[in-house]
Design a protein around this motif. Structure first.
Motif, short mmCIF file in Angstrom:
data_model
loop_
_atom_site.label_atom_id
_atom_site.label_comp_id
_atom_site.label_asym_id
_atom_site.label_seq_id
_atom_site.Cartn_x
_atom_site.Cartn_y
_atom_site.Cartn_z
N PHE A 62 0.83 -1.20 0.00
CA PHE A 62 0.00 0.00 0.00
C PHE A 62 0.87 1.25 0.00
N PRO A 63 0.39 2.34 -0.60
CA PRO A 63 1.14 3.59 -0.53
C PRO A 63 1.16 4.10 0.90
N VAL A 64 2.23 4.79 1.28
CA VAL A 64 2.34 5.35 2.62
C VAL A 64 2.55 6.87 2.49
N ASP A 65 1.66 7.62 3.12
CA ASP A 65 1.74 9.07 3.14
C ASP A 65 2.72 9.49 4.23
N ILE A 66 3.82 10.12 3.86
CA ILE A 66 4.83 10.53 4.83
C ILE A 66 4.78 12.04 5.10
N THR A 67 3.70 12.67 4.72
CA THR A 67 3.55 14.11 4.96
C THR A 67 3.60 14.38 6.46
N GLY A 68 4.48 15.28 6.86
CA GLY A 68 4.64 15.63 8.26
C GLY A 68 5.65 14.77 9.00
N TRP A 69 6.18 13.73 8.35
CA TRP A 69 7.22 12.91 8.98
C TRP A 69 8.50 13.72 9.09
N ARG A 70 9.37 13.31 10.00
CA ARG A 70 10.61 14.04 10.25
C ARG A 70 11.81 13.12 10.08
N LEU A 71 12.79 13.59 9.31
CA LEU A 71 14.05 12.89 9.13
C LEU A 71 15.12 13.65 9.89
N LEU A 83 9.25 15.92 6.00
CA LEU A 83 9.03 15.30 4.70
C LEU A 83 7.59 15.50 4.23
N GLU A 84 7.39 15.29 2.96
CA GLU A 84 6.04 15.31 2.39
C GLU A 84 6.00 14.36 1.22
N GLY A 85 4.82 13.92 0.89
CA GLY A 85 4.64 13.04 -0.26
C GLY A 85 4.16 11.67 0.13
N ILE A 86 4.13 10.81 -0.88
CA ILE A 86 3.67 9.43 -0.71
C ILE A 86 4.73 8.51 -1.28
N VAL A 87 5.05 7.45 -0.52
CA VAL A 87 5.97 6.43 -1.01
C VAL A 87 5.11 5.31 -1.57
N SER A 93 11.70 6.37 -2.48
CA SER A 93 11.75 7.82 -2.61
C SER A 93 13.07 8.26 -2.02
N PHE A 94 13.62 9.33 -2.56
CA PHE A 94 14.89 9.78 -2.02
C PHE A 94 14.89 11.28 -1.80
N ILE A 95 15.70 11.67 -0.84
CA ILE A 95 15.89 13.07 -0.50
C ILE A 95 17.28 13.43 -1.00
N GLN A 96 17.34 14.18 -2.09
CA GLN A 96 18.61 14.62 -2.66
C GLN A 96 19.07 15.85 -1.89
N ASN A 97 20.35 15.87 -1.52
CA ASN A 97 20.95 17.00 -0.82
C ASN A 97 20.17 17.35 0.45
N PRO A 98 20.11 16.41 1.41
CA PRO A 98 19.43 16.73 2.66
C PRO A 98 20.16 17.89 3.35
N PRO A 99 19.52 18.55 4.32
CA PRO A 99 20.15 19.71 4.96
C PRO A 99 21.46 19.34 5.65
N GLY A 100 22.39 20.29 5.67
CA GLY A 100 23.68 20.09 6.32
C GLY A 100 24.62 19.27 5.46
N ALA A 101 25.82 19.09 5.97
CA ALA A 101 26.82 18.24 5.33
C ALA A 101 26.99 17.03 6.24
N GLN A 102 26.64 15.86 5.76
CA GLN A 102 26.65 14.66 6.60
C GLN A 102 28.08 14.17 6.84
N ASN A 103 28.33 13.69 8.06
CA ASN A 103 29.64 13.15 8.42
C ASN A 103 29.70 11.66 8.11
N ASN A 104 30.91 11.11 8.16
CA ASN A 104 31.11 9.69 7.90
C ASN A 104 30.63 8.80 9.04
#
Length: 192
Positions: A62-71, A83-87, A93-104
């Protein structure tokens, strides 16, 4: 006189709660992260921090609505985003260039709109890394991504980034299986 509900209407009404149920812990997973890009994922012509991405996978029918979810992306410079949208079912689904610079080394956490924990894992030398997930440092295309293999499982491997397709096993596994010419094929992922 009592009215009967048609079987088709009953099935449709039965599916509505599954579609709108946003507390789907275990169904939606953080499936792949790239924190040290080795290729130009965003098409800018250069490899920078903006080529980092986080991918979600919906293992349900089933599709999952992720509107209002937090990463939450927790490291020495923690950040988060709503986040917003439906998976789509069995989709990505992917988040391109999430906020900040991620560490290793860090922790990635996904909450639903009511702050129920949906998924989380630590990687590298970050506290709470109980799964032994390696750090995100990459030296080549072959170890650029921290990916669940198979999709949605608790098994993480360092492998090629598969933005747009299902995750693949580690390159050394492909060699052992004689599949070094493997071409990524699968369901196209959607971008937020």
């Amino acid at each position: 006189m009592k009215r009967k509900i048609s079987p088709i209407v009953g099935v449709i009404l039965g599916l509505i709660p599954a579609f709108y149920n946003q507390t789907n812990a275990g169904i939606v997973k953080i499936n792949e992260i790239v924190v040290d890009p080795q290729q130009d994922h965003n098409g800018s012509g250069t490899i920078t921090d903006s080529d980092e991405f986080v991918e979600l996978y919906n293992s349900s029918e089933f599709p999952v609505d992720i509107t209002g979810w937090r990463l939450e992306l927790i490291d020495t410079t923690p950040t988060s985003m709503t986040l917003e949208g439906i998976v789509a079912p069995r989709g990505y689904s992917f988040i391109q260039n999430p906020p900040g610079a991620q560490n290793n080394d860090g922790r990635t956490v996904l909450y639903d709109y009511d702050r129920n924990l949906i998924d989380a894992f630590s990687y590298g030398n970050w506290q709470g890394n109980t799964l032994g997930i390696p750090n995100g440092n990459a030296n080549s295309l072959d170890d650029e991504s921290l990916s669940r293999y198979v999709d949605g499982s608790d098994n993480f491997v360092k492998t090629r980034a598969t933005r747009g397709y299902a995750n693949i096993p580690e390159p050394k596994t492909l060699v052992l299986l004689g599949l070094t010419g493997l071409i990524c094929a699968g369901t196209r992922k959607e971008q937020f």
